[in-house]
Design a protein around this motif. Structure first.
Motif, PDB file in Angstrom:
ATOM      1  N   LEU A   1       4.093  16.197  71.778  1.00 35.63           N
ATOM      2  CA  LEU A   1       5.250  15.320  71.896  1.00 35.63           C
ATOM      3  C   LEU A   1       6.773  15.856  71.226  1.00 35.63           C
ATOM      4  O   LEU A   1       7.687  16.928  71.540  1.00 35.63           O
ATOM      5  N   VAL A   2       6.027  16.940  69.610  1.00 39.70           N
ATOM      6  CA  VAL A   2       7.012  18.157  69.095  1.00 39.70           C
ATOM      7  C   VAL A   2       7.351  19.177  69.728  1.00 39.70           C
ATOM      8  O   VAL A   2       8.462  19.382  69.466  1.00 39.70           O
ATOM      9  N   LEU A   3       5.765  19.462  70.451  1.00 39.92           N
ATOM     10  CA  LEU A   3       6.108  20.464  70.566  1.00 39.92           C
ATOM     11  C   LEU A   3       6.917  20.796  71.785  1.00 39.92           C
ATOM     12  O   LEU A   3       7.869  21.227  71.916  1.00 39.92           O
ATOM     13  N   LYS A   4       7.443  19.814  72.364  1.00 44.33           N
ATOM     14  CA  LYS A   4       7.509  19.648  73.407  1.00 44.33           C
ATOM     15  C   LYS A   4       9.536  19.368  73.307  1.00 44.33           C
ATOM     16  O   LYS A   4      10.304  19.526  73.964  1.00 44.33           O
ATOM     17  N   THR A   5       9.635  19.100  72.002  1.00 42.17           N
ATOM     18  CA  THR A   5      11.127  18.360  71.441  1.00 42.17           C
ATOM     19  C   THR A   5      11.695  19.702  70.881  1.00 42.17           C
ATOM     20  O   THR A   5      12.777  20.120  71.291  1.00 42.17           O
ATOM     21  N   ALA A   6      10.718  20.126  70.586  1.00 50.75           N
ATOM     22  CA  ALA A   6      11.063  21.723  69.846  1.00 50.75           C
ATOM     23  C   ALA A   6      11.908  22.628  71.019  1.00 50.75           C
ATOM     24  O   ALA A   6      12.341  23.558  71.038  1.00 50.75           O
ATOM     25  N   ALA A   7      10.799  22.620  71.594  1.00 49.04           N
ATOM     26  CA  ALA A   7      10.608  23.774  73.325  1.00 49.04           C
ATOM     27  C   ALA A   7      12.135  23.296  73.564  1.00 49.04           C
ATOM     28  O   ALA A   7      12.677  24.202  73.947  1.00 49.04           O
ATOM     29  N   GLU A   8      12.659  21.930  73.868  1.00 40.53           N
ATOM     30  CA  GLU A   8      14.104  21.648  74.390  1.00 40.53           C
ATOM     31  C   GLU A   8      15.035  22.335  73.630  1.00 40.53           C
ATOM     32  O   GLU A   8      15.982  22.289  74.391  1.00 40.53           O
ATOM     33  N   ALA A   9      15.074  21.566  72.633  1.00 35.37           N
ATOM     34  CA  ALA A   9      15.746  22.661  71.302  1.00 35.37           C
ATOM     35  C   ALA A   9      15.813  23.671  71.258  1.00 35.37           C
ATOM     36  O   ALA A   9      16.548  24.722  70.469  1.00 35.37           O
ATOM     37  N   ASN A  10      15.079  24.637  71.987  1.00 41.56           N
ATOM     38  CA  ASN A  10      14.995  26.362  71.562  1.00 41.56           C
ATOM     39  C   ASN A  10      14.302  26.674  70.402  1.00 41.56           C
ATOM     40  O   ASN A  10      15.276  27.162  69.234  1.00 41.56           O
ATOM     41  N   VAL A  11      13.651  25.395  69.560  1.00 40.52           N
ATOM     42  CA  VAL A  11      12.800  24.882  67.969  1.00 40.52           C
ATOM     43  C   VAL A  11      11.591  26.252  67.567  1.00 40.52           C
ATOM     44  O   VAL A  11      10.649  25.381  68.239  1.00 40.52           O
ATOM     45  N   PRO A  12      11.365  27.070  67.635  1.00 40.67           N
ATOM     46  CA  PRO A  12       9.636  27.026  67.379  1.00 40.67           C
ATOM     47  C   PRO A  12       9.686  26.828  66.497  1.00 40.67           C
ATOM     48  O   PRO A  12       9.383  26.921  65.017  1.00 40.67           O
TER      49      PRO A  12
ATOM     50  N   PRO B   1      11.619  11.315  72.886  1.00 43.01           N
ATOM     51  CA  PRO B   1      13.504  11.349  73.199  1.00 43.01           C
ATOM     52  C   PRO B   1      13.238  11.443  74.334  1.00 43.01           C
ATOM     53  O   PRO B   1      14.848  10.251  74.928  1.00 43.01           O
ATOM     54  N   ALA B   2      13.318  12.354  75.572  1.00 43.89           N
ATOM     55  CA  ALA B   2      13.206  12.414  76.892  1.00 43.89           C
ATOM     56  C   ALA B   2      13.560  10.458  77.741  1.00 43.89           C
ATOM     57  O   ALA B   2      14.138  10.857  78.578  1.00 43.89           O
ATOM     58  N   ILE B   3      12.272  10.294  77.173  1.00 40.99           N
ATOM     59  CA  ILE B   3      11.829   9.157  77.768  1.00 40.99           C
ATOM     60  C   ILE B   3      13.065   8.236  77.492  1.00 40.99           C
ATOM     61  O   ILE B   3      12.915   7.493  78.157  1.00 40.99           O
ATOM     62  N   THR B   4      12.811   8.361  76.433  1.00 42.64           N
ATOM     63  CA  THR B   4      14.217   7.574  75.608  1.00 42.64           C
ATOM     64  C   THR B   4      15.934   7.214  76.194  1.00 42.64           C
ATOM     65  O   THR B   4      16.001   6.211  76.475  1.00 42.64           O
ATOM     66  N   ARG B   5      16.213   8.792  76.184  1.00 37.91           N
ATOM     67  CA  ARG B   5      17.685   8.351  77.127  1.00 37.91           C
ATOM     68  C   ARG B   5      17.179   8.079  78.531  1.00 37.91           C
ATOM     69  O   ARG B   5      18.186   7.522  78.978  1.00 37.91           O
ATOM     70  N   LYS B   6      15.978   8.428  79.510  1.00 42.73           N
ATOM     71  CA  LYS B   6      15.640   7.797  80.913  1.00 42.73           C
ATOM     72  C   LYS B   6      16.033   6.506  80.881  1.00 42.73           C
ATOM     73  O   LYS B   6      16.602   5.984  81.702  1.00 42.73           O
ATOM     74  N   LEU B   7      15.084   5.764  79.989  1.00 43.47           N
ATOM     75  CA  LEU B   7      14.789   4.286  80.416  1.00 43.47           C
ATOM     76  C   LEU B   7      16.033   3.717  79.753  1.00 43.47           C
ATOM     77  O   LEU B   7      17.017   2.180  79.800  1.00 43.47           O
TER      78      LEU B   7
END
Length: 298
Positions: free
Chosen positions: A246-257, A100-106
């Motif tokens: 990517l799942v783990l990175k996205t979850a970390a950004e949302a503070n989701v274990p 999701p982060a790269i989509t927001r950036k691009l």
């Protein structure tokens, strides 16, 4: 007048998707890093671009199906400069599984150049892509989504919209891929217990797939795992590892274990370390058999 479309990325998924666009009457200009992969499309009237950015026409539409964030960023903002080449009113339909982060950036890069980015990741393996049976998630500006909908209908069996936030569809795609990978672990642990208890795992999965778990994921992957048939790979293990990262990175950004995702990441790493990188991503199922002392061929 035949609509002209650009298409970048002719791998196991991109090639049948592009073929379906040609079959639907679109005129394609295509690019793939390995140029020979475009040959089947050229035989049906497609044109080959010398550079990825050259598939774009000012104000036109470009579809991309690439492997990862880095490839997508290079296409949009690198030397190929797709965003700039599309210009005002141009639309980039990004169908890759990316963060999701790269989509927001691009999406911001496109907006700065007055073009638009639509996220449209897909669910389905190469055989589903060939049969126009993909499930497509979309997000981005409503007017752009309306303009590209006929293209998506030519490639899939259903389109699900998740609003105007550019990255929303990518979040849903990652959630789905996590759930698919988690099913591999559940199936493999269950069938390992069945086998070590002296019961035929094939008979067990056939019963379960036609009753409690009569869904495409369990029916398709359950049979592969029970029969340990992981070639040819529809989606290779390293790509599965990429998605779980990517799942783990996205979850970390949302503070989701997501402890199950962490387990799956270890399964992917272990499988690749054991020389299974060329197998289908469902081959992480061999990890449960390894742990239980069962002999596996790879």
């Amino acid at each position: 007048m035949t609509q002209k479309i650009g298409f970048v990325g002719l791998g196991a998924m991109g090639l049948p998707m592009a073929s379906n666009l040609i079959a639907a009457g679109y005129q394609l200009t295509v690019y793939n890093r390995t140029a020979s992969k475009a040959e089947p499309l050229l035989a049906h009237g497609a044109h080959r671009a010398a550079r990825a950015g050259d598939v774009a026409r000012p104000g036109g539409i470009v579809v991309s199906m690439l492997a990862d964030d880095a490839s997508l960023e290079a296409l949009v903002a690198g030397e190929d400069a797709l965003a700039a080449n599309l210009g005002p009113d141009g639309i980039h339909v990004s169908m890759s599984t990316v963060s999701p982060a790269i989509t927001r950036k691009l999406a911001r890069v496109h907006a700065e150049r007055e073009s638009t980015m639509i996220a449209a990741p897909v669910f389905g393996r190469p055989n589903a892509a060939a049969a126009k049976k993909l499930w497509i998630c979309t997000s981005g500006p409503a007017d752009a989504k309306a303009r590209v909908r006929p293209l998506l209908e030519a490639m899939g069996q259903g389109i699900f919209d998740f609003g105007e936030d550019p990255d929303a569809a990518n979040v849903v795609k990652l959630a789905g891929n996590f759930m698919i990978a988690a099913s591999f672990e559940a199936i493999s642990e269950a069938l390992t217990m069945v086998q070590k208890s002296g019961v035929d795992p094939v008979a067990a999965i056939e019963m379960l797939m036609t009753t409690l778990f009569a869904s495409p994921v369990y029916q398709g992957y359950g049979a592969m795992i029970a029969h340990r048939k992981f070639t040819p790979a529809g989606f290779r293990l390293p790509l599965g590892l990429k998605d779980i990262d990517l799942v783990l990175k996205t979850a970390a950004e949302a503070n989701v274990p997501m402890p199950a995702a962490s387990l799956l990441r270890d399964r992917f790493l272990s499988a690749i370390a054991k020389g299974r990188a060329d197998l289908d991503w469902s081959a992480i199922a061999l990890g449960a058999a390894d742990d239980a002392g069962l002999k596996v061929s790879r």
